[in-house]
Design an enzyme around this catalytic site. Structure first.
Site, PDB file in Angstrom:
ATOM      1  N   GLN A   1     -13.980   6.261   3.297  1.00 51.19           N
ATOM      2  CA  GLN A   1     -14.596   7.018   2.211  1.00 51.19           C
ATOM      3  C   GLN A   1     -16.117   7.182   2.326  1.00 51.19           C
ATOM      4  OE1 GLN A   1     -13.250   6.028  -1.765  1.00 51.19           O
ATOM      5  NE2 GLN A   1     -11.235   5.422  -1.022  1.00 51.19           N
TER       6      GLN A   1
ATOM      7  N   ASP B   1     -14.029  -3.716  -4.123  1.00 47.84           N
ATOM      8  CA  ASP B   1     -14.450  -2.982  -5.318  1.00 47.84           C
ATOM      9  C   ASP B   1     -13.707  -3.363  -6.588  1.00 47.84           C
ATOM     10  OD1 ASP B   1     -16.086  -1.744  -3.524  1.00 47.84           O
ATOM     11  OD2 ASP B   1     -15.047   0.176  -3.544  1.00 47.84           O
TER      12      ASP B   1
ATOM     13  N   CYS C   1     -20.269   2.588  -3.596  1.00 47.36           N
ATOM     14  CA  CYS C   1     -21.573   2.875  -2.983  1.00 47.36           C
ATOM     15  C   CYS C   1     -22.545   3.440  -4.012  1.00 47.36           C
ATOM     16  CB  CYS C   1     -21.447   3.836  -1.807  1.00 47.36           C
ATOM     17  SG  CYS C   1     -23.015   4.077  -0.937  1.00 47.36           S
TER      18      CYS C   1
ATOM     19  N   CYS D   1     -26.614  -0.994   0.991  1.00 48.86           N
ATOM     20  CA  CYS D   1     -26.356   0.349   0.460  1.00 48.86           C
ATOM     21  C   CYS D   1     -27.342   1.326   1.077  1.00 48.86           C
ATOM     22  CB  CYS D   1     -26.491   0.310  -1.069  1.00 48.86           C
ATOM     23  SG  CYS D   1     -26.015   1.836  -1.879  1.00 48.86           S
TER      24      CYS D   1
ATOM     25  N   GLU E   1       0.846  -1.195   0.000  1.00 50.00           N
ATOM     26  CA  GLU E   1       0.000   0.000   0.000  1.00 50.00           C
ATOM     27  C   GLU E   1       0.880   1.243   0.000  1.00 50.00           C
ATOM     28  OE1 GLU E   1      -2.209   2.633  -0.451  1.00 50.00           O
ATOM     29  OE2 GLU E   1      -3.539   0.913  -0.089  1.00 50.00           O
TER      30      GLU E   1
ATOM     31  N   LYS F   1     -20.760  -2.345  -5.062  1.00 49.20           N
ATOM     32  CA  LYS F   1     -19.425  -2.160  -4.506  1.00 49.20           C
ATOM     33  C   LYS F   1     -19.530  -1.278  -3.265  1.00 49.20           C
ATOM     34  CE  LYS F   1     -17.247  -2.984  -8.942  1.00 49.20           C
ATOM     35  NZ  LYS F   1     -16.749  -4.314  -8.589  1.00 49.20           N
ATOM     36  N   THR F   2     -19.773  -1.934  -2.132  1.00 48.68           N
ATOM     37  CA  THR F   2     -20.021  -1.217  -0.891  1.00 48.68           C
ATOM     38  C   THR F   2     -19.101  -1.688   0.223  1.00 48.68           C
ATOM     39  OG1 THR F   2     -21.674  -2.777  -0.063  1.00 48.68           O
ATOM     40  CG2 THR F   2     -22.460  -1.006  -1.494  1.00 48.68           C
TER      41      THR F   2
END
Length: 364
Positions: free
Chosen positions: A60, A311, A178, A356, A52, A319-320
């Site tokens: 986010q 994601d 999201c 979501c 990373e 994609k949550t």
């Protein structure tokens, strides 16, 4: 934070030549899987690497509340070393290339890292440059986005500044983090303008390339009703293609190819998104650019020692953040089976769970 709970802060380290598990990505998915693997396998330090390059871990989903409720954006980030679980090696570099045939990753610094099992949890990238003129006007001329640490506070500033005119909210023709957030911010803005007594002076329009305002037909009906009740005009099969910030003009393309422009005073843009560029030539992705995994086991379709979640994966769910909670235990179980040389037991199944939540304003 995870490191605080377990008593320590993880510092970057030079990569070893080989790891039992290499995890690409220090977001929610990567950290969750690493923490569970360490707890279940009891590996000593140096057996699991998280690759990373960023030094800050961001939550986010909170950026929506930064833009729509005025929350503090600084509260959405923590130092990466305080979030990574003690016991992992934090390799603070970007991935450059993958060679899944040889089980190796070449890092941005040129060093090569070998793995026994690879877990890809690299998230999505926001492609603001895919919309002509958008990058140049972000943060000014009434244009901003909650999909950015830098510009999510500007969304709230723009809401407070807007007292009349036309407000536009867009959704792109790609998968997004999201799926409800592009309209969630519209509802929060509408609520703020109503509370300020200026709602009747603002025309609100929502644009999406999809045939409905939400992918799931069941929820689409409910959200259609909410938009109608709030006086938000829904424009489907309509995609934002260009922004002229100086003149406050947005250009759209309809599904039939028709091009038209719309004047705005406020513009919230959800940018097109994709898996990170470094994955595109990795040999791991499908035709859509996402890591090609089985929808149940999260195991790669061609390389059995490769897994993906979150994601950047091809998993056919929204994609949550919450979806990761259902995927991570599956990946952890199946990775354990591979590490123990029992591939037939890599049979844990992801049931497709995701969630979501959509704030619709007025504390609802």
């Amino acid at each position: 934070c995870i490191s605080c709970i377990f008593g320590g802060v993880v510092s970057p380290t030079r990569p070893q030549q080989k790891y039992r598990v290499a995890i690409v990505g220090g977001g929610a998915a990567g950290v969750s899987v690493a923490s569970q693997l360490l707890r279940k396998l009891g590996f000593p330090e140096g057996h699991i690497a998280i690759i990373e390059p960023r030094d800050t871990h961001f939550y986010q989903p909170k950026w929506t509340m930064v833009g729509g409720l005025g929350l503090d954006v600084e509260s959405t980030g923590r130092p990466m070393g305080q979030v990574l679980p003690p016991g992992v090696h934090w390799v603070q570099e970007a991935c450059q290339t993958f060679d899944p045939e040889r089980n190796t990753i070449t890092l941005s610094g040129g060093e090569q890292l070998e793995y026994e099992v690879l877990i890809v949890a690299a998230g999505l990238q926001q492609n603001f440059d895919k919309i002509k003129g958008l990058r140049e006007t972000l943060g000014k001329n009434g244009v901003a986005s909650i999909y950015s640490y830098e510009f999510s506070p500007v969304v709230w500033q723009n809401i407070l500044k807007t007292s009349r005119g036309t407000a536009l909210f867009t959704n792109p023709a790609t998968a997004v983090n999201c799926g409800g957030a592009p309209q969630k911010i519209a509802y929060l803005a509408e609520s703020a303008w109503r509370s300020a007594g200026v709602r009747n002076q603002i025309d609100i329009k929502y644009f999406t390339p999809s045939p409905g305002v939400f992918a799931c037909p069941y929820y689409c009906k409910a959200l259609d009703k909410i938009m109608a009740e709030k006086g938000i005009q829904a424009n489907v099969k309509t995609n934002l293609v260009e922004v002229d910030g100086e003149n406050q003009l947005a250009t759209f393309e309809r599904g039939d190819g028709e091009i038209f422009t719309q004047k705005f005073d406020f513009l919230h843009v959800t940018p097109p998104m994709s898996a990170p560029n470094f994955l595109q030539d990795s040999g791991l992705t499908n035709a859509s650019g996402f890591v090609d995994v089985d929808k149940e086991t999260c195991q790669h379709s061609r390389y059995p020692n490769v897994f993906a979640l979150g994601d950047c994966s091809s998993l056919p769910t929204s994609k949550t953040y919450s979806g990761i909670s259902g995927q991570a235990p599956v990946v952890v179980h199946n990775v354990q089976s591979m590490l123990r040389s029992k591939p037939s037991e890599a049979n844990a199944v992801y049931d497709g769970y995701t969630a979501c939540p959509i704030l619709t304003g007025d504390s609802k």
